[in-house]
Design an enzyme around this catalytic site. Structure first.
Site, short mmCIF file in Angstrom:
data_model
loop_
_atom_site.label_atom_id
_atom_site.label_comp_id
_atom_site.label_asym_id
_atom_site.label_seq_id
_atom_site.Cartn_x
_atom_site.Cartn_y
_atom_site.Cartn_z
N ASP A 73 13.57 16.63 9.50
CA ASP A 73 13.49 17.93 10.17
C ASP A 73 14.89 18.41 10.57
O ASP A 73 15.11 18.84 11.70
CB ASP A 73 12.57 17.82 11.41
CG ASP A 73 12.26 19.19 12.02
OD1 ASP A 73 12.42 20.21 11.32
OD2 ASP A 73 11.87 19.22 13.20
N HIS A 109 10.86 14.07 21.49
CA HIS A 109 10.34 13.08 20.55
C HIS A 109 11.47 12.31 19.90
O HIS A 109 12.62 12.74 19.96
CB HIS A 109 9.51 13.78 19.46
CG HIS A 109 10.18 15.02 18.93
ND1 HIS A 109 9.84 16.28 19.34
CD2 HIS A 109 11.19 15.19 18.03
CE1 HIS A 109 10.59 17.18 18.73
NE2 HIS A 109 11.43 16.54 17.93
N ARG A 116 12.52 27.26 6.22
CA ARG A 116 13.67 27.45 7.10
C ARG A 116 14.97 27.07 6.39
O ARG A 116 16.06 27.49 6.78
CB ARG A 116 13.52 26.62 8.39
CG ARG A 116 12.42 27.15 9.29
CD ARG A 116 12.23 26.27 10.50
NE ARG A 116 11.88 24.90 10.14
CZ ARG A 116 11.79 23.90 11.00
NH1 ARG A 116 12.02 24.13 12.28
NH2 ARG A 116 11.45 22.69 10.62
N ASP A 162 16.28 20.29 23.39
CA ASP A 162 15.37 20.76 22.34
C ASP A 162 13.90 20.75 22.79
O ASP A 162 13.45 19.77 23.40
CB ASP A 162 15.54 19.83 21.13
CG ASP A 162 14.70 20.23 19.95
OD1 ASP A 162 14.88 21.35 19.45
OD2 ASP A 162 13.84 19.42 19.52
N GLU A 166 16.06 25.13 25.08
CA GLU A 166 15.38 25.80 23.96
C GLU A 166 13.90 25.88 24.30
O GLU A 166 13.19 24.87 24.30
CB GLU A 166 15.58 25.05 22.65
CG GLU A 166 15.11 25.88 21.47
CD GLU A 166 14.07 25.21 20.58
OE1 GLU A 166 13.70 25.82 19.56
OE2 GLU A 166 13.62 24.08 20.89
C1 GLC Z 1 13.22 22.83 17.85
C2 GLC Z 1 14.19 23.00 16.72
C3 GLC Z 1 13.46 22.96 15.41
C4 GLC Z 1 12.74 21.63 15.31
C5 GLC Z 1 11.87 21.36 16.54
C6 GLC Z 1 11.44 19.93 16.59
O1 GLC Z 1 12.33 23.88 17.95
O2 GLC Z 1 14.92 24.19 16.87
O3 GLC Z 1 14.31 23.14 14.33
O4 GLC Z 1 11.93 21.63 14.16
O5 GLC Z 1 12.55 21.62 17.74
O6 GLC Z 1 12.50 19.10 17.01
#
Ligand code: GLC
Length: 599
Positions: free
Chosen positions: A101, A144, A478, A244, A286
């Site tokens: 990811d 996580h 993405r 995050d 975020e």
């Molecule tokens: C946040 C990140 C994204 C990621 C997610 C899981 O939203 O910006 O890119 O997939 O977290 O970590």
């Protein structure tokens, strides 16, 4: 903020909590001892540096930008040339092999991923950046870890200190109770929130991808471990932590497991620990949730949480205005008072590494006569480029064939029309696309908060369709806007006749002006003004300056009486060009996609 009180409120008064709290005190004590003298000196200047008008960020993937950290050293000049004062390195800690990811599946928080370099090299880069007046931001993925994380391995080895750090169940009954109220984040590529592992005979909570295991913050050991990692990284000189996916940190059956009040307790505790150990460090949160939920993550003046938050609202409103040539939704939404604290700062951006989800204020849309669902469908299809007459080229993200819901992917430039225009070799359309790019940047760079650019956008990079050839990531659109930095294209920035030259020079100029004028400090608020012309957005910054921006491809008149009530003299100057701007019978004419920063 009483750390001890909050800790006991969260974890209960018992022997385990006593033990864990003692451990936490040791972690804090050690981190204080280990903090180097230069960093302590930096700490003595406090943490309000982020309010400065000099703040301008760029986010980048190290491998896509400069191959690795060593290569990055040579690119610092480029960032300085553009005027960047903070660099956000996309996830750089060790992550799992295969799909991770984009690095958001960390397998070891204390090591830099081999493909970027080493922790020593990171420290070296951080110091080089500090010398150039550039702050370092890193991603801190704390909701996580990868399923291969060392904490999982320790648990599997039978080390009981690592029990209950994740959500694991022998049968599906508890997971089913959770699922009742949880939404799906990646419904297409990673449906549901639990995964069954036959080898372990366990159901594990996997809110994002299957390989991302959710941490269990109801276990104080998780909080302690995360704090330990955070402080260790802070002591490497990191200035900004991008926290995050914070809304998901606390999970409780019967709730949506999002924006839980206890997430706020966790963040307050973390903030107060940072204030104690490394007070110059700040948090960028975020939380891509509704505006009234986002603002809660700033905390209160007494109990702070994050210093800076992403302004996802402004981002979607900018694209909405561009697509509709109608700025009323933006004007009215931004005029709403959500109670942002005076030192709570937005990060303003047009694109980032993620998709765009069309979260608008429904009531405002309805009052303007739009049907929210139909309008969302319009945005989805416009940004994909399917809507007749659309200039954008993008893709859908997480399209749901049943509800037709989707989000969008695409680069800044491609969504502003550059890809289509270049393909058609249509010089007028190319000019228009460049104008749109600069127009959006003119708001991002002048609106209250910190502007954040996504690397490559400053030279108008187009979508990268090659991700479809890589099976690991082909299902995740993405990657369309996560292409490699094209340095050959960047080299054309000195040629004013090129697309790159026009975009780079335009953005650099805006940054330079911003940094030289205290009106752009983040503690000077922006207030939208109804200009009586649906195509022109305007806002003033505490009566000191006025920004006008024409979101249409046609000339537009605005009535200067609408905004000049705060007494700008008859003749105003556009900060960007230094030229006087005159009004004719109290009206000002704006060219197609023209913007003015009036003083
Ligand atoms: C946040 C990140 C994204 C990621 C997610 C899981 O939203 O910006 O890119 O997939 O977290 O970590």
């Amino acid at each position: 903020m009483d750390l001890k009180q909050s800790y006991y409120d969260l974890y209960g008064k018992n022997e385990i909590t006593d033990f864990r709290f003692g451990q936490l005190m040791d972690i804090i004590g050690n981190a204080k001892k280990e903090r180097r003298a230069e960093l302590k000196k930096q700490d003595s200047r406090g943490n309000d540096w982020y309010l400065s008008e000099k703040m301008v960020g760029m986010m980048l993937y190290i491998d896509r930008f400069s191959k690795d950290l060593r290569g990055f050293e040579e690119k610092i000049d480029y960032l300085a040339e553009l005027g960047v004062t903070y660099v956000h390195f996309m996830p750089l800690l060790k992550s799992r092999e295969g799909n991770n990811d984009g690095g958001y599946a960390v397998s070891d928080y204390l090591e830099v991923d081999d493909k970027f370099g080493t922790m020593k090299e990171l420290e070296h880069v951080v110091n080089l950046l500090k010398k150039r007046g550039i702050h370092t931001c890193i991603d801190f993925v704390l909701n996580h870890t990868a399923k291969e994380h060392i904490w999982v391995e320790e648990y599997k080895k039978g080390n009981h200190d690592y029990d209950n750090m994740y959500f694991m169940y022998d049968n599906p009954s508890v997971p089913e109770q959770y699922e009742k109220n949880m939404t799906e984040i990646f419904p297409g590529v990673a449906p549901k929130n639990f995964t069954y592992y036959p080898d372990m005979g366990k159901y594990v909570m996997t809110r994002f991808y299957e390989f991302q295991w959710d941490l269990n913050y109801a276990n104080p050991q998780v909080f302690n471990k995360i704090v330990e990692v955070l402080l260790t990284l802070a002591n490497k000189g990191i200035d900004i932590f991008r926290l995050d996916a914070i809304p998901y940190m606390w999970k409780e059956i019967g709730t949506s497991c999002m924006n839980h009040p206890k997430v706020h307790t966790l963040l307050r505790m973390m903030y107060s620990i940072v204030q104690d150990v490394c007070p110059s460090v700040i948090f960028l949160g975020e939380a891509i949730v509704e505006p009234h939920e986002i603002v809660k993550y700033f905390g209160t003046p007494e109990e702070k949480e994050c210093n800076v938050m992403y302004n996802a609202s402004l981002m979607v409103l900018l694209w909405n205005s561009l697509a509709t040539r109608d700025v009323r939704l933006m004007e009215r939404s931004l005029a709403r008072d959500y109670g942002v604290p005076s030192d709570g700062v937005w990060i303003n951006y047009g694109r980032c590494h993620d998709d765009i989800g069309w979260g608008f204020e429904k009531d405002i849309l309805q009052n303007l006569g739009f049907d929210p669902e139909a309008h969302k469908q319009f945005m989805i299809s416009f940004m994909e480029g399917r809507y007749p007459g659309s200039f954008s080229v993008g893709e859908l993200y997480e399209f749901n064939p049943v509800t037709l819901d989707a989000r969008n992917s695409g680069t800044f430039a491609s969504m502003c029309g550059l890809e289509q225009a270049l393909k058609e070799k249509h010089s007028y359309k190319i000019e228009q696309a460049i104008k749109r790019i600069l127009l959006l940047n003119s708001i991002i760079i002048s609106y209250t908060g910190i502007p954040l650019l996504y690397s490559g956008d400053e030279i108008g990079q187009l979508n990268d369709w090659t991700y479809k050839n890589d099976r690991k990531i082909a299902g995740d659109s993405r990657w369309l806007h996560r292409g490699k930095m094209d340095w050959d294209a960047a080299a054309k920035r000195y040629d004013s006749g090129t697309v790159q030259g026009k975009i780079f020079t335009g953005i650099r100029k805006m940054i330079e002006i911003r940094k030289g004028c205290s009106y752009f400090r983040s503690d000077l608020k922006s207030e939208p003004v109804d200009l009586g012309n649906n195509a022109v957005f305007g806002f003033h910054r505490e009566n000191k300056m006025m920004v006008l921006a024409n979101f249409s491809e046609h000339e537009q008149w605005v009535d200067a009486n609408r905004f000049n009530w705060f007494g700008l003299p008859g003749e105003m100057t556009d900060l960007l060009t230094g030229r006087p701007v005159r009004s004719y019978n109290n009206a000002i004419l704006l060219g197609p996609y023209e913007y003015l920063w009036l003083v």
